[in-house]
Design an enzyme around this catalytic site. Structure first.
Site, mmCIF file in Angstrom:
data_model
loop_
_atom_site.group_PDB
_atom_site.id
_atom_site.type_symbol
_atom_site.label_atom_id
_atom_site.label_comp_id
_atom_site.label_asym_id
_atom_site.label_seq_id
_atom_site.Cartn_x
_atom_site.Cartn_y
_atom_site.Cartn_z
ATOM 1 C CB CYS A 58 -3.236 0.538 -2.438
ATOM 2 S SG CYS A 58 -3.301 2.281 -2.855
ATOM 3 C CG ASN A 59 -9.633 0.611 -2.816
ATOM 4 O OD1 ASN A 59 -10.537 -0.085 -3.249
ATOM 5 N ND2 ASN A 59 -9.252 0.544 -1.556
ATOM 6 C CB THR A 60 -5.113 5.114 -4.775
ATOM 7 O OG1 THR A 60 -6.006 5.450 -3.709
ATOM 8 C CG2 THR A 60 -4.811 6.350 -5.578
ATOM 9 C CG ASP B 213 -1.897 1.162 1.264
ATOM 10 O OD1 ASP B 213 -2.268 1.666 0.188
ATOM 11 O OD2 ASP B 213 -2.303 1.581 2.364
ATOM 12 C CB SER B 214 0.224 4.804 -0.556
ATOM 13 O OG SER B 214 -0.992 4.810 0.177
ATOM 14 C CB CYS C 193 -9.406 4.548 0.766
ATOM 15 S SG CYS C 193 -7.751 4.868 1.430
ATOM 16 C CB THR C 194 -6.810 -0.430 2.205
ATOM 17 O OG1 THR C 194 -5.701 0.374 1.751
ATOM 18 C CG2 THR C 194 -7.266 -1.353 1.097
ATOM 19 C CG HIS C 195 -5.106 4.652 4.681
ATOM 20 N ND1 HIS C 195 -4.560 4.248 3.490
ATOM 21 C CD2 HIS C 195 -4.071 5.078 5.449
ATOM 22 C CE1 HIS C 195 -3.248 4.442 3.524
ATOM 23 N NE2 HIS C 195 -2.929 4.938 4.704
ATOM 24 C CD GLU D 9 -0.354 6.380 6.790
ATOM 25 O OE1 GLU D 9 0.730 6.906 7.070
ATOM 26 O OE2 GLU D 9 -0.478 5.429 5.984
ATOM 27 N N GLY E 75 -3.345 9.478 -3.170
ATOM 28 C CA GLY E 75 -4.624 10.047 -3.612
ATOM 29 C C GLY E 75 -4.507 11.255 -4.531
HETATM 30 N N1 DGL Z 1 -4.852 3.053 1.004
HETATM 31 C C1 DGL Z 1 -4.976 3.629 -0.263
HETATM 32 C C2 DGL Z 1 -6.232 3.179 -1.004
HETATM 33 O O1 DGL Z 1 -6.760 2.123 -0.728
HETATM 34 C C3 DGL Z 1 -4.575 5.016 -0.617
HETATM 35 C C4 DGL Z 1 -4.309 6.070 0.384
HETATM 36 C C5 DGL Z 1 -3.488 7.189 -0.234
HETATM 37 O O2 DGL Z 1 -2.296 6.961 -0.443
HETATM 38 O O3 DGL Z 1 -4.041 8.266 -0.524
HETATM 39 O O4 DGL Z 1 -6.689 3.828 -1.878
#
Ligand code: DGL
Length: 272
Positions: free
Chosen positions: A74-76, A10-11, A188-190, A152, A43
């Site tokens: 990570c979806n992005t 992930d990012s 978003c996985t966050h 985070e 993002g």
């Molecule tokens: N966790 C990430 C996602 O699922 C991206 C968060 C980010 O880097 O902006 O999209």
């Protein structure tokens, strides 16, 4: 057969929500987590630069970890780079894309909210998902600018500003013709890291969809079909997090990874 080696990417810390589900599904697997901390947050990146960045980082990570499978948690990143990654590298990939299909199947009101990064909501991939699976629903996509960073901050032990959170999520909650949003996709996985706080400040109760358990099942299925070679060198130990920048490897960050099951760390410097 050798123990499965899984690389989760992930990012930042969001993929830890997927790692948690993968660990529950496959307790015997050897998990290495990698965060492109130098590139975080994804993002706001422009598409072309982000694809190039992801391909480069994943190449380095594959070389370092020799995984049997890579999970792009990570979806992005998945909505923009999964196809290119599969073309470029031989290892199987499992991605994460917004759970629009299950949300469309779940909703009774027909009004669906999607919280994701600005990148994910602008992607053709996301719009194609809506077109294919949720054409009969009203889908409100909201690109939240601060939510990933807030997640985070929470994991690093900082307090969350609930007013800011309320503003960040509000556009996913809509009313139309006496009906209202009854399901919100955490795209978003966050965001599952903040789901308790989100539920607290939400204007009304809804069902939240965190795709992590479904992704973990998919990882198990793909692993079953994948022959597992011995590593040609000593890869990082189970429970290692790899970060792409040293300055993000500050004590609070490392403590957050340790608390989520990744107590060891390595730095693979990859400045942006
Ligand atoms: N966790 C990430 C996602 O699922 C991206 C968060 C980010 O880097 O902006 O999209």
């Amino acid at each position: 057969m050798t123990t499965p080696r899984i690389l989760l990417f992930d990012s930042g810390m969001g993929g830890l929500t997927v790692a948690r589900a993968v660990r529950a599904q496959l307790p015997e697997a050897r998990l290495v987590y990698a965060a492109d901390s130098a590139g975080f947050p994804y993002g706001a990146w422009k598409e072309e630069a982000l694809v190039a960045r992801i391909i480069e980082v994943i190449g380095r990570l594959i070389a370092r970890t020799d995984p049997h499978i890579v999970v792009i948690a990570c979806n992005t990143a998945s909505t923009i780079a999964l196809a290119q990654l599969r073309q470029r590298y031989k290892v199987p990939f499992v991605g994460t894309v917004p759970a629009i299909k299950p949300a469309a199947a779940w909703t009774k009101s027909g009004i669906v909210g999607v919280l994701a990064t600005p990148g994910t909501v602008s992607r053709e991939y996301t719009h194609a998902l809506i077109h294919t699976y949720a054409y009969h629903c009203q889908v409100f996509l909201h690109g939240a600018r601060r939510l990933a960073e807030m997640a985070e901050e929470k994991l690093r032990g900082q307090a969350i500003d609930l007013e800011e959170l309320r503003r960040e999520i509000a556009p996913a909650f809509r009313k139309r013709d006496g009906k209202r949003t009854d399901v919100v996709v955490l795209g978003c996985t966050h965001y599952p890291l903040l789901v308790d706080e989100i539920a607290k400040v939400a204007p009304w109760e809804v069902h939240y969809i965190d795709p992590a358990p479904a992704i973990a099942r998919r990882v198990a299925d793909v692993l079953d079909e994948t022959p597992r070679h011995e590593a040609g060198f000593a890869p990082p130990a189970h429970g290692t997090v790899i970060l792409t920048s040293a300055e993000r490897g500050a004590a609070a960050t490392l403590a957050a990874y340790a608390a989520m099951g990744f107590p060891a760390h390595e730095i693979l410097e990859m400045p942006v």
